[in-house]
Write an enzyme that holds these catalytic residues in place. Sequence first.
Site, PDB file in Angstrom:
ATOM      1  N   SER A  12       0.781  -1.225   0.000  1.00 18.48           N
ATOM      2  CA  SER A  12       0.000   0.000   0.000  1.00 18.48           C
ATOM      3  C   SER A  12       0.819   1.285   0.000  1.00 18.48           C
ATOM      4  CB  SER A  12      -0.938   0.019   1.207  1.00 18.48           C
ATOM      5  OG  SER A  12      -1.845  -1.048   1.106  1.00 18.48           O
ATOM      6  N   THR A  13       2.066   1.214   0.454  1.00 20.85           N
ATOM      7  CA  THR A  13       2.871   2.437   0.536  1.00 20.85           C
ATOM      8  C   THR A  13       4.272   2.204  -0.001  1.00 20.85           C
ATOM      9  OG1 THR A  13       3.800   2.014   2.733  1.00 20.85           O
ATOM     10  CG2 THR A  13       1.641   3.093   2.668  1.00 20.85           C
TER      11      THR A  13
END
Length: 66
Positions: A12-13
């Site tokens: 996600s990051t």
Amino acid sequence: MKNFVFGYARVSTEQQNLDRQLDMLQKYGVDFIYNEKMTGTKRNRPELEKLLERLTEGDRSEEHTS
């Protein structure tokens, strides 16, 4: 005609690491791996779209996301 196994890994990051997911996909014997670092809430995921465009009848996909 050879059928292929395609893999998709996503975190996600930018700070997260894809290594564990990529290792698992390689252990599954995936022929082609697509990966990206972006939130799962985004509908536009270019690498996933590339994978889906390459799939043909008889191919298989494995996905690992976190």
